[in-house]
Write an enzyme that holds these catalytic residues in place. Structure first.
Site, PDB file in Angstrom:
ATOM      1  N   SER A  69       0.841  -1.204   0.000  1.00 47.80           N
ATOM      2  CA  SER A  69       0.000   0.000   0.000  1.00 47.80           C
ATOM      3  C   SER A  69       0.871   1.247   0.000  1.00 47.80           C
ATOM      4  O   SER A  69       1.989   1.240   0.556  1.00 47.80           O
ATOM      5  CB  SER A  69      -0.861  -0.020   1.267  1.00 47.80           C
ATOM      6  OG  SER A  69      -1.410   1.254   1.505  1.00 47.80           O
TER       7      SER A  69
ATOM      8  N   TYR B  55      -2.104  -1.372  10.911  1.00 50.87           N
ATOM      9  CA  TYR B  55      -2.347  -1.878   9.547  1.00 50.87           C
ATOM     10  C   TYR B  55      -1.173  -1.511   8.635  1.00 50.87           C
ATOM     11  O   TYR B  55      -0.617  -2.363   7.936  1.00 50.87           O
ATOM     12  CB  TYR B  55      -3.663  -1.306   8.985  1.00 50.87           C
ATOM     13  CG  TYR B  55      -3.757  -1.482   7.485  1.00 50.87           C
ATOM     14  CD1 TYR B  55      -4.012  -2.732   6.926  1.00 50.87           C
ATOM     15  CD2 TYR B  55      -3.551  -0.400   6.617  1.00 50.87           C
ATOM     16  CE1 TYR B  55      -4.060  -2.904   5.548  1.00 50.87           C
ATOM     17  CE2 TYR B  55      -3.591  -0.562   5.241  1.00 50.87           C
ATOM     18  CZ  TYR B  55      -3.848  -1.814   4.705  1.00 50.87           C
ATOM     19  OH  TYR B  55      -3.875  -1.990   3.343  1.00 50.87           O
TER      20      TYR B  55
ATOM     21  N   LYS C 138       2.023  -3.822   6.545  1.00 51.55           N
ATOM     22  CA  LYS C 138       2.451  -3.752   5.137  1.00 51.55           C
ATOM     23  C   LYS C 138       3.954  -3.489   5.073  1.00 51.55           C
ATOM     24  O   LYS C 138       4.679  -4.131   4.310  1.00 51.55           O
ATOM     25  CB  LYS C 138       1.674  -2.653   4.396  1.00 51.55           C
ATOM     26  CG  LYS C 138       0.198  -2.942   4.242  1.00 51.55           C
ATOM     27  CD  LYS C 138      -0.046  -4.172   3.392  1.00 51.55           C
ATOM     28  CE  LYS C 138      -1.489  -4.622   3.378  1.00 51.55           C
ATOM     29  NZ  LYS C 138      -1.708  -5.932   2.790  1.00 51.55           N
TER      30      LYS C 138
HETATM   31  P1  NAD Z   1     -10.974  -7.193   1.045  1.00 50.99           P
HETATM   32  O1  NAD Z   1     -11.213  -7.209   2.508  1.00 50.99           O
HETATM   33  O2  NAD Z   1     -12.123  -6.932   0.146  1.00 50.99           O
HETATM   34  O3  NAD Z   1     -10.307  -8.570   0.598  1.00 50.99           O
HETATM   35  C1  NAD Z   1      -9.444  -9.299   1.435  1.00 50.99           C
HETATM   36  C2  NAD Z   1      -9.913 -10.746   1.415  1.00 50.99           C
HETATM   37  O4  NAD Z   1      -9.041 -11.512   2.247  1.00 50.99           O
HETATM   38  C3  NAD Z   1     -11.331 -10.928   1.970  1.00 50.99           C
HETATM   39  O5  NAD Z   1     -12.086 -11.679   1.046  1.00 50.99           O
HETATM   40  C4  NAD Z   1     -11.128 -11.682   3.282  1.00 50.99           C
HETATM   41  O6  NAD Z   1     -12.210 -12.544   3.546  1.00 50.99           O
HETATM   42  C5  NAD Z   1      -9.825 -12.403   3.029  1.00 50.99           C
HETATM   43  N1  NAD Z   1      -9.018 -12.730   4.220  1.00 50.99           N
HETATM   44  C6  NAD Z   1      -8.590 -11.893   5.195  1.00 50.99           C
HETATM   45  N2  NAD Z   1      -7.848 -12.572   6.091  1.00 50.99           N
HETATM   46  C7  NAD Z   1      -7.794 -13.870   5.659  1.00 50.99           C
HETATM   47  C8  NAD Z   1      -7.169 -15.045   6.131  1.00 50.99           C
HETATM   48  N3  NAD Z   1      -6.452 -15.067   7.263  1.00 50.99           N
HETATM   49  N4  NAD Z   1      -7.329 -16.187   5.422  1.00 50.99           N
HETATM   50  C9  NAD Z   1      -8.060 -16.199   4.299  1.00 50.99           C
HETATM   51  N5  NAD Z   1      -8.668 -15.109   3.800  1.00 50.99           N
HETATM   52  C10 NAD Z   1      -8.541 -13.961   4.468  1.00 50.99           C
HETATM   53  O7  NAD Z   1      -9.786  -6.155   0.778  1.00 50.99           O
HETATM   54  P2  NAD Z   1      -9.237  -5.570  -0.584  1.00 50.99           P
HETATM   55  O8  NAD Z   1      -9.597  -4.141  -0.638  1.00 50.99           O
HETATM   56  O9  NAD Z   1      -9.590  -6.450  -1.712  1.00 50.99           O
HETATM   57  O10 NAD Z   1      -7.678  -5.633  -0.286  1.00 50.99           O
HETATM   58  C11 NAD Z   1      -6.869  -6.714  -0.723  1.00 50.99           C
HETATM   59  C12 NAD Z   1      -5.441  -6.493  -0.242  1.00 50.99           C
HETATM   60  O11 NAD Z   1      -4.967  -5.254  -0.742  1.00 50.99           O
HETATM   61  C13 NAD Z   1      -5.324  -6.404   1.290  1.00 50.99           C
HETATM   62  O12 NAD Z   1      -4.103  -7.031   1.663  1.00 50.99           O
HETATM   63  C14 NAD Z   1      -5.248  -4.914   1.545  1.00 50.99           C
HETATM   64  O13 NAD Z   1      -4.556  -4.610   2.721  1.00 50.99           O
HETATM   65  C15 NAD Z   1      -4.476  -4.441   0.316  1.00 50.99           C
HETATM   66  N6  NAD Z   1      -4.722  -3.025   0.008  1.00 50.99           N
HETATM   67  C16 NAD Z   1      -6.015  -2.584  -0.156  1.00 50.99           C
HETATM   68  C17 NAD Z   1      -6.250  -1.248  -0.425  1.00 50.99           C
HETATM   69  C18 NAD Z   1      -7.662  -0.732  -0.590  1.00 50.99           C
HETATM   70  O14 NAD Z   1      -7.846   0.483  -0.536  1.00 50.99           O
HETATM   71  N7  NAD Z   1      -8.659  -1.554  -0.801  1.00 50.99           N
HETATM   72  C19 NAD Z   1      -5.165  -0.364  -0.544  1.00 50.99           C
HETATM   73  C20 NAD Z   1      -3.872  -0.848  -0.399  1.00 50.99           C
HETATM   74  C21 NAD Z   1      -3.658  -2.204  -0.128  1.00 50.99           C
HETATM   75  C1  UD1 Z   2      -7.024   4.883   3.929  1.00 56.64           C
HETATM   76  C2  UD1 Z   2      -6.050   4.480   5.009  1.00 56.64           C
HETATM   77  C3  UD1 Z   2      -4.863   3.775   4.362  1.00 56.64           C
HETATM   78  C4  UD1 Z   2      -5.358   2.569   3.564  1.00 56.64           C
HETATM   79  C5  UD1 Z   2      -6.396   3.032   2.549  1.00 56.64           C
HETATM   80  C6  UD1 Z   2      -7.021   1.855   1.847  1.00 56.64           C
HETATM   81  C7  UD1 Z   2      -6.354   6.058   6.844  1.00 56.64           C
HETATM   82  C8  UD1 Z   2      -5.734   7.164   7.626  1.00 56.64           C
HETATM   83  N1  UD1 Z   2      -5.648   5.644   5.763  1.00 56.64           N
HETATM   84  O1  UD1 Z   2      -6.342   5.725   3.021  1.00 56.64           O
HETATM   85  O2  UD1 Z   2      -3.957   3.338   5.349  1.00 56.64           O
HETATM   86  O3  UD1 Z   2      -4.266   1.948   2.869  1.00 56.64           O
HETATM   87  O4  UD1 Z   2      -7.456   3.751   3.219  1.00 56.64           O
HETATM   88  O5  UD1 Z   2      -7.827   1.112   2.692  1.00 56.64           O
HETATM   89  O6  UD1 Z   2      -7.407   5.562   7.179  1.00 56.64           O
HETATM   90  N2  UD1 Z   2     -12.413  11.256   3.455  1.00 56.64           N
HETATM   91  C9  UD1 Z   2     -13.421  12.129   3.832  1.00 56.64           C
HETATM   92  N3  UD1 Z   2     -14.584  11.605   4.333  1.00 56.64           N
HETATM   93  C10 UD1 Z   2     -14.787  10.259   4.487  1.00 56.64           C
HETATM   94  C11 UD1 Z   2     -13.741   9.380   4.102  1.00 56.64           C
HETATM   95  C12 UD1 Z   2     -12.554   9.912   3.599  1.00 56.64           C
HETATM   96  O7  UD1 Z   2     -13.276  13.321   3.707  1.00 56.64           O
HETATM   97  O8  UD1 Z   2     -15.848   9.848   4.967  1.00 56.64           O
HETATM   98  C13 UD1 Z   2     -11.173  11.812   2.881  1.00 56.64           C
HETATM   99  C14 UD1 Z   2      -9.920  11.477   3.673  1.00 56.64           C
HETATM  100  O9  UD1 Z   2      -9.675  12.459   4.645  1.00 56.64           O
HETATM  101  C15 UD1 Z   2      -8.847  11.458   2.550  1.00 56.64           C
HETATM  102  C16 UD1 Z   2      -9.641  10.964   1.329  1.00 56.64           C
HETATM  103  O10 UD1 Z   2     -11.007  11.212   1.611  1.00 56.64           O
HETATM  104  O11 UD1 Z   2      -8.395  12.752   2.286  1.00 56.64           O
HETATM  105  C17 UD1 Z   2      -9.449   9.486   1.053  1.00 56.64           C
HETATM  106  O12 UD1 Z   2      -9.717   8.754   2.236  1.00 56.64           O
HETATM  107  P1  UD1 Z   2      -9.802   7.166   2.279  1.00 56.64           P
HETATM  108  O13 UD1 Z   2     -10.662   6.684   1.173  1.00 56.64           O
HETATM  109  O14 UD1 Z   2     -10.141   6.750   3.661  1.00 56.64           O
HETATM  110  O15 UD1 Z   2      -8.325   6.702   1.903  1.00 56.64           O
HETATM  111  P2  UD1 Z   2      -6.912   7.093   2.569  1.00 56.64           P
HETATM  112  O16 UD1 Z   2      -7.072   7.936   3.758  1.00 56.64           O
HETATM  113  O17 UD1 Z   2      -6.043   7.597   1.503  1.00 56.64           O
END
Ligand code: NAD
Ligand code: UD1
Length: 339
Positions: free
Chosen positions: A132, A156, A160
């Site tokens: 991330s 969290y 990562k």
């Molecule tokens: P998500 O929660 O939709 O998907 C994660 C999946 O992993 C889920 O289906 C959950 O059931 C499964 N899971 C969790 N722990 C498990 C375990 N111990 N064994 C088996 N399955 C398990 O999340 P996502 O948004 O698809 O994210 C996927 C990956 O990307 C995660 O590692 C997350 O940290 C990373 N990531 C997500 C974002 C984002 O904004 N969505 C940003 C940066 C990184």
């Molecule tokens: C957040 C997490 C980050 C994680 C990412 C994906 C925090 C501090 N950071 O990132 O670690 O990898 O999600 O899961 O939680 N915002 C609003 N109102 C809302 C929600 C968000 O104004 O209800 C604003 C936030 O202040 C930010 C932007 O929207 O400026 C994006 O927020 P968000 O979608 O939560 O993502 P990140 O904060 O970038």
């Protein structure tokens, strides 16, 4: 290739399974469904079967399994000749990670260690890890892969950063292995079918799902966290990336990976403020999104966007979809979604 996709029933994992199957790969999904539903597997099949000439049902296998269960995971590696692992499974709610740090460290780090160990044991040569942009901390934008990483603000984020360090050391000790650390910026949007998308449990923490739920009338109004940041309009700036572009990045990374460690930002390189995103959503979908400005959210940084040139130069990957498509596709999914 036979690809083990942990967390393949989740938001990014499900879109990546579609992209992998469309590219002709076979997927083996391992997911404990702690943040997803089994129906998603059927939806993945439905999407791919709509466009494929042959039925792909036998190219996808689903195991409801916890990735931290080393023994049960070992059976998957024994039953299938795995060529590559994409490790999405993880817990991802920032606030919850502060309340339950041990759960987060255990789930996210032990899973990474077990999978890396299994790659050695079963001769798997490719490992793609979901990292991330949070690992950059409060650096100067745009974030470049060569930057020195700054502290993250929550457990969290630490999981990562630690997983990245563990995998870096694993590659040093096993130079034949290829590891890609993919640093995602802010994934949003959904598949154009509207069948899969982001469906967070409870009240969403992230901006786009909050906006779509306000648009649907499920939530009253958006709270904009601060308008006094040093940005164009004072609201936080992020690099939103369409989840289908992100999914394609994984397929390209798997295909092109050479041995060794490779770190790539997956973002668009463009920053969008909260108010710009709200406006884009309203224009793309013809729906008003009421909002109020409230205090900053603790742990937020002002700006976060990628220098996305490395993935383009080395992998030939570039994010193709713009903010309007992201808003339109996110809304299509939310409109159709039934709890
Ligand atoms: P998500 O929660 O939709 O998907 C994660 C999946 O992993 C889920 O289906 C959950 O059931 C499964 N899971 C969790 N722990 C498990 C375990 N111990 N064994 C088996 N399955 C398990 O999340 P996502 O948004 O698809 O994210 C996927 C990956 O990307 C995660 O590692 C997350 O940290 C990373 N990531 C997500 C974002 C984002 O904004 N969505 C940003 C940066 C990184
Ligand atoms: C957040 C997490 C980050 C994680 C990412 C994906 C925090 C501090 N950071 O990132 O670690 O990898 O999600 O899961 O939680 N915002 C609003 N109102 C809302 C929600 C968000 O104004 O209800 C604003 C936030 O202040 C930010 C932007 O929207 O400026 C994006 O927020 P968000 O979608 O939560 O993502 P990140 O904060 O970038």
């Amino acid at each position: 290739m036979n690809i083990l996709v942990t967390g393949g029933a989740g938001y990014i994992g499900s879109h990546t399974c579609v992209a992998l199957l469309e590219a002709g790969h076979t997927v083996i999904i391992a997911d404990n469904l702690c943040n997803s539903k089994a129906e998603t597997i059927d939806k993945i099949k439905e999407i791919v079967n709509q466009t494929s000439n042959e039925n792909i049902d036998n190219q996808i296998t689903f195991y409801k399994i916890d990735v931290t269960n080393e023994e049960a995971m070992g059976a998957i590696f024994t039953n299938h000749k795995i060529d590559g692992v994409i490790h999405f499974a993880g817990l991802k709610a920032v606030g919850e990670s502060v309340e339950k740090p041990l759960e987060y460290y255990y789930n996210n780090i032990v899973s990474t260690m077990f999978l890396a160990k299994a790659c050695g044991k079963y001769g798997v040569k490719k490992f793609v890890f979901s990292s991330s942009a949070t690992v950059y901390g409060d650096n100067t934008v745009p974030f470049v892969e060569t930057m020195k990483l700054l502290p993250t603000t929550n457990p969290y984020g630490e999981t990562k950063a630690m997983s990245e360090r563990i995998l870096t050391d694993v590659v040093k000790a096993n130079p034949d292995l290829s590891v890609a650390l993919l640093r995602y910026f802010n994934p949003v949007g959904a598949h154009t079918s509207g069948l899969i998308g982001e469906a967070p449990n409870g009240v969403p923490n992230n901006l786009m799902p909050y906006v779509t739920q306000v648009a649907k009338g499920k939530l009253k109004q958006l709270r904009v966290f601060g308008n006094d940041y040093p940005t164009e309009d004072g609201t936080g700036v992020r690099d939103y990336i369409h989840v289908v572009d992100l999914a394609d990045g994984h397929v390209v990374a798997l295909d092109k990976l050479e041995s060794g460690l490779h770190i790539y930002n997956l973002g668009t390189g463009k920053g969008t403020s909260v108010l710009q995103l709200v406006k884009a959503f309203e224009e793309a979908n013809g729906i008003e999104v009421p909002y109020e400005i409230v205090d900053r959210r603790s742990g937020d940084i002002a700006s976060c966007y990628a220098d996305a040139s490395k993935a383009n130069d080395e992998l030939g990957w570039i994010a193709k979809r713009g903010i309007v498509e992201m808003c339109r596709d996110a809304w299509r999914f939310e409109k159709n979604y039934k709890e």
